[in-house]
Each structure stands twice: as C-alpha cells, then as structure tokens.
Design a protein around this motif. Structure first.
Motif, short mmCIF file in Angstrom:
data_model
loop_
_atom_site.label_atom_id
_atom_site.label_comp_id
_atom_site.label_asym_id
_atom_site.label_seq_id
_atom_site.Cartn_x
_atom_site.Cartn_y
_atom_site.Cartn_z
N SER A 190 0.84 -1.20 0.00
CA SER A 190 0.00 0.00 0.00
C SER A 190 0.87 1.26 0.00
CB SER A 190 -0.93 -0.01 1.22
OG SER A 190 -1.56 1.23 1.36
N ASP B 16 -7.01 -7.40 -0.24
CA ASP B 16 -7.80 -6.21 0.02
C ASP B 16 -8.48 -5.73 -1.25
OD1 ASP B 16 -7.14 -5.95 2.75
OD2 ASP B 16 -5.18 -5.14 2.20
N ASP B 18 -10.46 -2.36 -2.17
CA ASP B 18 -10.78 -1.08 -1.55
C ASP B 18 -11.00 0.02 -2.60
OD1 ASP B 18 -11.16 0.94 0.24
OD2 ASP B 18 -9.16 0.86 1.13
N GLU B 21 -11.16 3.74 -1.44
CA GLU B 21 -10.05 4.10 -0.55
C GLU B 21 -9.95 5.59 -0.21
OE1 GLU B 21 -6.39 2.09 -1.25
OE2 GLU B 21 -5.24 3.44 0.00
N ASN B 24 -12.61 6.31 2.27
CA ASN B 24 -12.33 5.54 3.48
C ASN B 24 -11.22 6.17 4.31
OD1 ASN B 24 -14.26 3.53 3.28
ND2 ASN B 24 -12.94 2.19 2.06
N ARG B 25 -10.19 6.66 3.61
CA ARG B 25 -9.07 7.27 4.35
C ARG B 25 -9.52 8.54 5.07
NH1 ARG B 25 -3.61 5.53 3.85
NH2 ARG B 25 -3.41 3.87 2.32
N ALA B 202 -3.61 0.98 6.10
CA ALA B 202 -3.47 -0.27 5.34
C ALA B 202 -3.26 -1.46 6.27
CB ALA B 202 -2.30 -0.16 4.37
N ARG B 205 -6.62 -2.35 7.71
CA ARG B 205 -7.44 -2.97 6.67
C ARG B 205 -7.09 -4.45 6.52
NH1 ARG B 205 -6.68 -0.07 1.08
NH2 ARG B 205 -4.62 -1.00 1.33
#
Lengths: 212, 245
Positions: A190, B16, B18, B21, B24-25, B202, B205
């Motif tokens: 990520s 994952d 997402d 994202e 979500n962040r 992350a 998650r």
C-alpha cells in the motif's frame, strides 16, 4: 510436556538414521533415501531451539535496548529465510528492484521488526512458550505453539516453515490467526502504491523508522 | 432455501479490495480524531482506574447482551447445537449470572462464541466485497455492514427499546459499555500498531480482513486450500522461486 512429545519421535528418527547408515552402504538403497533421513531435526524442534535461545538471550532485563535488538536480528538471520520473507512482503514489487536492493531491504526489514518486537521480551515475567504439534499443509509444515501468560488466556502462535538446504526455516508467523507476513505485505505494498509504485518511498520510510 | 446452498465453502478473503479508498481514508482520519478526543481517553481511564473484577464483569455483560444474536446466527448457519449453547448461556448468565455480569456458563463448560450476520453471509460463501470504514464504528466491508444492519433489526433489545423505557436504557447502556470495553480490549495492540506502522490505515485494513476470516472459520486453522493465498498478487511460492533464481 509438549517437549517430550516431540523429543521422542526425534530421538527415534536419529536412532533409525544411525541404524540405517550402517546398512546403506551394503544394500543398494538409493542415495535420496539417505539424503531424506539426514534431516534429523523436525520443524517443531527448530521452533523449540529458537524459543529456548530467544528466552535465554532476550529476556535479560539488564540488556540495553540496542543490544537486545542486535540479538533479535541475529536470531532472525539464523531461523528465518529472510530472502523469501523480504520478497514476499514486497509483493509483486520485488521485481522492480535489483537483488542487491533486496538484500539492503532485508537488513532494513530485520531492523524494523527488531524495533517493533524485540522490546516485548523485556517485559517477560512468568510467561511460558509451549511448542505443540506440526501439521503439513501442501508443502509446508505449520508448527503450533502457545504463549502461556500468568494473566489472561494463552496466545496461539503458528509458524509456517519450509525446507531450504536440508533445514527448516521460518517463512511466516501467525498470531491468533493474523499472519505477520500478510499484514506486512498488505501494508508495504500500500505504501509503495501510494507513492507511484516507487519502492524507494518504502525504504525511505523504513530508514526513518529504524534510523539506519 | 438456506439448506439449498449449505454445501458452499465459507468465504475467505485473501486480498484487500478497496475501491472507496480515498473516502475511506478520510473517514479513517475523522474516526481517529473522534477516538482521540472521546473514546481513547475514556478507555485509558478505564484501563488505569477500573479494578480487574469490574473489567471482567463488564466483558461478561457485553458478551451476554449479544447472545440472542449469536444464537440466531448460529441457527441461520445450520448449527442448532451452537444456537442452543448460546441460548443456554444467555439464560444462565442472565439469571444466576446476575444480568450477565458473571459468566457462569463458561465455568459450566459452555464457551462463548460470537456469531453475527456478516459471518452468516460468509458461511454461505459471500465474500466481503468493498472495504468500508464506517463513521464511529471503523473497519468493515459491504457484507459486514449489511450484517450490522440485519443484526440491528433482529436484536430483541432494539424492539424492546421502542416500547419500554427500561429496555431503551439497557440498550444505550449496553452500547456505551460495548464501545468502552471494545476500545479498552484493543488499546495496547492499536497503540503498538499505530506507533510501528508506516501506513496505519493499510495495516488495519489487512488485520480486519484476516480477523474476519478467522471468525468465519470459527477459529479453526486455515484450510490447506486457503494457505497458498491464490488470489493474492504474490504468494510464498513466488517468493521462494524468486529467491532461488
């Protein structure tokens, strides 16, 4: 208790190996049988040896944090297949860097893990580490173990191992079903993704954390 | 209808997903700020002030209030034995356990097991779908958010709260205690994770996904089929192969 359970088959194995080797030259047994029995330590034995060593070397309260981290790193060197672990936690991105960079990353990773986990051993007080059974899944043995605490329920730890050059090395650790390798891979990839697929961003972050 | 698809393997998400994202962040960030101002200090205070017997009682109470849902979902998953066990626990702990503050059922050899509707859906093979960070609640996914909504509707306490002031007080009280207990129970791990991680979002998650997988298979070890992590972008076989080149 669990030690004994493992010690007996291990001793039996060694006895068989010893008896076998006498015959091997006389009979026309293929050499790969000998190669196979030459592996005298089971995956569970390796974990037990590592745990004993970790308990002996890392739990000393008087150790300086830095020294404890160094000892932690050398334990990882000995018992983990760091090259594989490093590539795994980089996900598909390992392909974008050279093998020399992977080696550098491996050193960073070990120091990062030492920073996060080595100090846990400082707080040890009455805990016990019990090695249980091993289960073969596909090509890897998974060794069960429990971290037994005086207060609170025991923590289940599973070690995923694989054979490299006739000895078992650790490639992943799961704590209560949470795989450290997978968690680290998901986090690291990520970070790389967020920085336009640049592995350098991750190594820079690791350097900042570890001070290397 | 449910038995018709009972042969499906329980869902185990291995990577994952997402797509939301960016949103979500943002929610993750807001949650963190709210947590820092309200829940975190409350949980720290609770950790340092409350004596252990109080914490044990609160933990039992919070689990007990969930037992009707555990029982309901075990039944939906085609596990009448577990449904009966959860129901038995609820009766025992609510009466001789004094409103659930004492977990006598565990002493009688009936262990606790959490079953929610998200797990029920997963039991019938439904994967997590997109990851969602819920306001206040935190990590979830489409399947488990649906589960929360269904559990809310199915919870006898929510029906009761509409008709009785006592039930309503119990409902809000249990909600508050659940929030406090849950935050307290994870405080040390989350502090460590926040300190050590490079991308806390992350890491959370990933851990959420893995923890749900563990709950879905009721704590059993991962089956060999899930071990190789097939759908992940990269697995241990690739790593070993690469290292040997």
């Amino acid at each position: 208790m669990a030690n004994n359970k493992i010690a007996i088959p291990a001793a039996a194995m060694i006895a068989i190996v010893a008896a076998w080797s006498g015959h091997a030259s006389a009979t026309s047994l293929s050499s790969d049988v000998v190669a196979e029995v030459a592996v005298e330590t089971s995956a569970a034995d390796v974990i037990q040896t590592m745990a004993d060593q970790a308990m002996a070397e890392l739990t000393d309260h008087t150790l300086a944090d830095e020294v404890r981290r160094e000892k932690f790193v050398s334990l990882m060197d000995r018992y983990f297949e760091m090259d594989v672990v490093s590539r795994f936690v980089l996900g598909r991105y390992w392909r974008t860097i050279s093998s020399q960079e992977i080696e550098e990353f491996s050193v960073l990773l070990q120091n990062y893990l030492a920073l996060n986990y080595a100090n846990q051993f400082k707080e040890f007080n009455g805990e016990q580490f019990v090695v249980g059974d091993e289960t073969q899944k596909n090509k890897d043995p998974f060794v069960d173990s429990q971290f037994v605490r005086p207060d609170g329920p025991p923590i289940n730890i599973v070690w995923r191992m694989r054979m490299f050059d006739d000895s078992y090395k650790i490639i992943d650790v799961s704590i209560e079903g949470l795989s450290m390798g997978i968690t680290q891979r998901d986090e690291f990839t990520s970070v790389i993704q967020q920085n336009n697929d640049d592995v350098g961003a991750l190594t820079a972050a690791l350097k900042a954390k570890t001070g290397l | 209808m449910l038995t018709a698809c009972a042969s499906t393997e329980p869902a185990q998400d291995t990577s994952d997903y997402d797509p939301l994202e960016p949103v979500n962040r943002v929610v993750h960030g807001v949650n963190g700020a709210v947590d820092f101002m309200v829940l975190y200090p409350a949980a720290m205070w609770y950790r340092d002030i409350a004596p252990q017997p109080v914490k044990t009682s609160v933990a039992s109470f919070v689990r007990n209030i969930n037992e009707p849902l555990n029982s309901f979902n075990a039944l939906l998953q085609g596990d009448p034995d577990q449904a009966a066990a959860s129901f038995q626990r609820f009766i025992m702990n609510s009466t001789i356990g004094l409103l659930g503050f004492n977990d006598v059922a565990t002493d009688f050899g009936i262990p606790y097991r959490r079953e929610d509707f998200g797990q029920t859906l997963a039991h019938y093979g439904i994967g997590g779908g997109p990851y969602i960070v819920l306001p206040l609640i935190g990590p979830s996914n489409l399947r488990d958010t649906t589960g929360i909504a269904v559990d809310y509707v199915a919870n006898p306490l929510t029906w009761g709260a509409e008709n009785s002031d006592t039930a309503e007080a119990l409902y809000w009280g249990s909600l508050g205690l659940t929030a406090l207990h849950t935050r307290y129970a994870t405080i040390n791990q989350l502090n460590e994770l926040q300190k050590s991680s490079i991308d806390y979002y992350a890491a959370l998650r990933s851990l959420y996904r893995q923890q749900r997988n563990t709950l879905i298979r009721n704590g059993a070890p991962a089956p060999a089929s899930a071990v190789e992590d097939e759908s992940a972008s990269f697995d241990f076989d690739d790593a070993v192969e690469a290292a040997s080149q």
